[in-house]
Design a protein around this motif. Structure first.
Motif, PDB file in Angstrom:
ATOM      1  N   GLN A   1       0.810  -1.239   0.023  1.00 24.86           N
ATOM      2  CA  GLN A   1       0.123   0.124  -0.204  1.00 24.86           C
ATOM      3  C   GLN A   1       0.938   1.459   0.121  1.00 24.86           C
ATOM      4  O   GLN A   1       0.514   2.270  -0.619  1.00 24.86           O
ATOM      5  N   LYS A   2       2.054   1.112   0.648  1.00 28.71           N
ATOM      6  CA  LYS A   2       2.994   2.202   0.425  1.00 28.71           C
ATOM      7  C   LYS A   2       3.355   2.571  -0.956  1.00 28.71           C
ATOM      8  O   LYS A   2       3.484   3.628  -1.178  1.00 28.71           O
TER       9      LYS A   2
ATOM     10  N   GLY B   1       1.315   4.749  -2.628  1.00 31.71           N
ATOM     11  CA  GLY B   1       1.043   6.159  -1.898  1.00 31.71           C
ATOM     12  C   GLY B   1       0.412   6.111  -0.453  1.00 31.71           C
ATOM     13  O   GLY B   1       0.201   7.287  -0.146  1.00 31.71           O
ATOM     14  N   ALA B   2       0.244   5.021   0.154  1.00 28.52           N
ATOM     15  CA  ALA B   2      -0.191   5.139   1.396  1.00 28.52           C
ATOM     16  C   ALA B   2       0.740   5.710   2.307  1.00 28.52           C
ATOM     17  O   ALA B   2       1.864   5.524   2.284  1.00 28.52           O
TER      18      ALA B   2
END
Lengths: 274, 285
Positions: free
Chosen positions: A184-185, A188-189
């Motif tokens: 998810q990072k 862009g989390a």
């Protein structure tokens, strides 16, 4: 994530590691009860020494034990401060008085006692249980200790199996969490910036996949167990049969003697009593 | 100038503990735009670690990663901007789906980028088209899709950020041949439409031979070989020494040659092999 202290089992071949897990559970409980029986300076002093002795016997590096104490240092300081300020002991020496704050000597004693009690409890449960006993041994021991409850239709085996499975999957789930967070990072989390609400919301994309994969894994595991003819505890034999040996009874005797000694010293020893 | 440059990068897991593992050791590679680059290597060769460095999920212990000539770690606070420019599809990406509809899930990345509604909608439709998801699938829950469709939806989620570098870690693992094909076709379409640099990590030499132009071979935390597809796969003996192989058709050609049948040895895909064999029999397709 890896820093989450879990499954703290520390492999070594001390006498403590070789004791029967059932006996260690009983001794652990007795030791905790003893922690609450201490009442005065001498008994608390002995309790602190006994905790130290336990660490030495079990050959667990002091650094590792300190780490688990560090986790609750905040609670310890908090209770100690509460005790210092809120113990009212008109019969005792007033050490400091400033506006509405009164500190009595009894407050200091109580604070020290509470800290010793908490630390000893942590060390006691750690040494008797988590550090020297593998999680599997622990649940095995628990299952057999509680097996008399089967008469009352308590599903002891099923609970123990649930616990074993839960323990087994903790590292797996931690690993899975790390993977999903990384994924998810990559989209862009941001888990580390923003307000508390924003950060909590950022966890939704992690938690939902995590739940789904846990359910999937549970289903797969159930199928795999069924394939190997698992049908609950009835008629199930074990690979490692637990047997009490002489040293287990000696150890139990020592813990009971220790508790009795504390009770007697409470009665006969002089000084401040909590 | 290369799109993405890895400069002498090393990485150590659990540095300073007894469990220290060197996952990468002095790795340098160049990735070009407008090309599909394949990374091959056996399990534990450092491929996945390297791939996670491309978009800054892992920071190198030593060395630099340059995107368009600029160090991505020059300002650690701006690393999330790098993650939009370098899209990473991790292994089994379908396990990251979480939204109520496929559409919303694909939109998650662009939303984080702060794009406006119209742009997001357009990108969602566009990337769904790349991977071959139907319009009606977009309204479904991602959990109602088939395995292959889920995978494609997850890949579309990265494509929607329209990264300049698209990195895919084992994009076809565990899929049937049809699912595999549609994924690779989707990747190729994205590459052609955007001119992005595409990097694919895979175990399958056949997929690599079919879709990649450049190949990087990793072995024991180091780069063992880099070069054009044809160069790499003509070094079959070296690849085998590393514990890898060559595409099945290349094997076939080698075996036929040993039995005295004269066929060209630079054959890597089924189509090439077909053409060569037909030619051997003097026929035309």
């Amino acid at each position: 994530m890896k820093s989450i202290a879990f499954g703290q089992y520390y492999p070594s071949n001390s006498i403590m590691h070789r004791l029967d897990p059932r006996m260690k559970i009983i001794m652990g409980i007795l030791y905790i009860v003893t922690c609450f029986l201490c009442k005065n300076v001498i008994t608390f002093g002995i309790l602190a020494l006994s905790a130290l002795l336990l660490i030495i016997i079990s050959k667990i590096p002091i650094k590792i034990v300190l780490r688990s104490i560090k986790a609750i240092i905040f609670i310890m300081i908090f209770t100690a401060i509460l005790n210092i300020f809120w113990t009212k002991g008109e019969d005792y020496e007033l050490l400091l008085s400033w506006r509405f704050i009164n500190i009595y000597s009894s407050g200091l004693y109580n604070a020290a006692f509470i800290v010793i009690r908490i630390v000893s409890m942590i060390i006691g449960t750690g040494i008797f249980l988590t550090y020297t006993t593998t999680p599997i041994q622990l649940t095995d021991g628990l299952e057999q200790l509680l097996s008399p409850l089967k008469v009352l239709k308590v599903p002891v085996h099923e609970f123990a199996m649930m616990m074993t499975i839960a323990l087994r999957f903790i590292p797996t789930i931690i690993e899975e969490t790390e993977k999903i967070m990384a994924a998810q990072k990559a989209r862009g989390a941001d888990f580390s910036n923003g307000s508390l609400v924003k950060r909590a919301k950022a966890l939704i994309p992690v938690l939902i996949p995590l739940f789904i994969s846990s359910f999937r894994r549970a289903g797969e595991l159930a199928t795999a167990m069924t394939c190997r003819c698992y049908r609950g505890g009835k008629g199930r034999t074990r690979l490692n049969v637990l047997r009490f040996s002489f040293k287990d009874f000696v150890a139990l005797f020592l813990v009971i003697a220790f508790g009795t000694g504390i009770v007697l010293l409470n009665i006969y020893a002089p000084g401040y009593t909590m | 100038m290369s799109k993405l440059t890895v400069e002498n990068v090393s990485f150590i897991y659990s540095a300073g503990t007894p469990f220290e593992v060197k996952a990468l050791d002095g790795v340098s590679v160049n990735i070009e735009a407008n090309r599909i680059t394949g990374i091959i290597g056996h399990t534990g060769s450092g491929k996945s670690t390297l791939v996670q460095m491309f978009n800054g999920l892992i920071r190198p212990t030593e060395g630099r990663i340059l995107l368009d000539g600029e160090d991505i770690w020059a300002d650690a606070k701006k690393i999330s901007a790098v993650r939009y420019r370098v899209g990473l599809v991790m292994q089994y990406p379908e396990y990251q789906l979480f939204e109520e509809t496929v559409e919303a899930d694909i939109a998650y990345g662009p939303k984080n980028m702060g794009l406006d509604e119209a742009e997001i909608t357009q990108r969602v439709i566009e990337s769904a088209k790349f991977v071959g998801l139907e319009e009606q699938d977009l309204k479904k829950s991602p959990f109602d899709l088939s395995g292959g469709q889920k995978r494609r939806a997850a890949i579309a989620g990265i494509m929607a950020m329209r990264p300049e570098v698209l990195v895919l870690d084992e994009p076809s693992a565990g899929l049937d041949p049809a699912g595999k094909k549609s994924i690779f076709e989707g990747i190729r379409k994205y590459a052609e439409a955007t001119g992005a640099a595409v990097i694919i990590v895979s175990h399958s030499m056949d997929d690599m031979a079919k879709y990649c132009e450049d190949i990087i071979v990793m072995s024991h935390s180091r780069v063992a070989m880099t070069g054009k597809r044809n160069e790499i796969f003509s070094r079959g003996d070296e690849l085998e020494a590393i514990g890898l192989g060559v595409p099945q058709m290349t094997y076939l050609m080698r075996l036929l040659a040993q039995r005295g049948i004269n066929l060209p040895q630079d054959i890597f895909t089924v189509d090439d092999a077909e053409a060569a064999i037909i030619e051997l029999f003097g026929g035309a397709k």
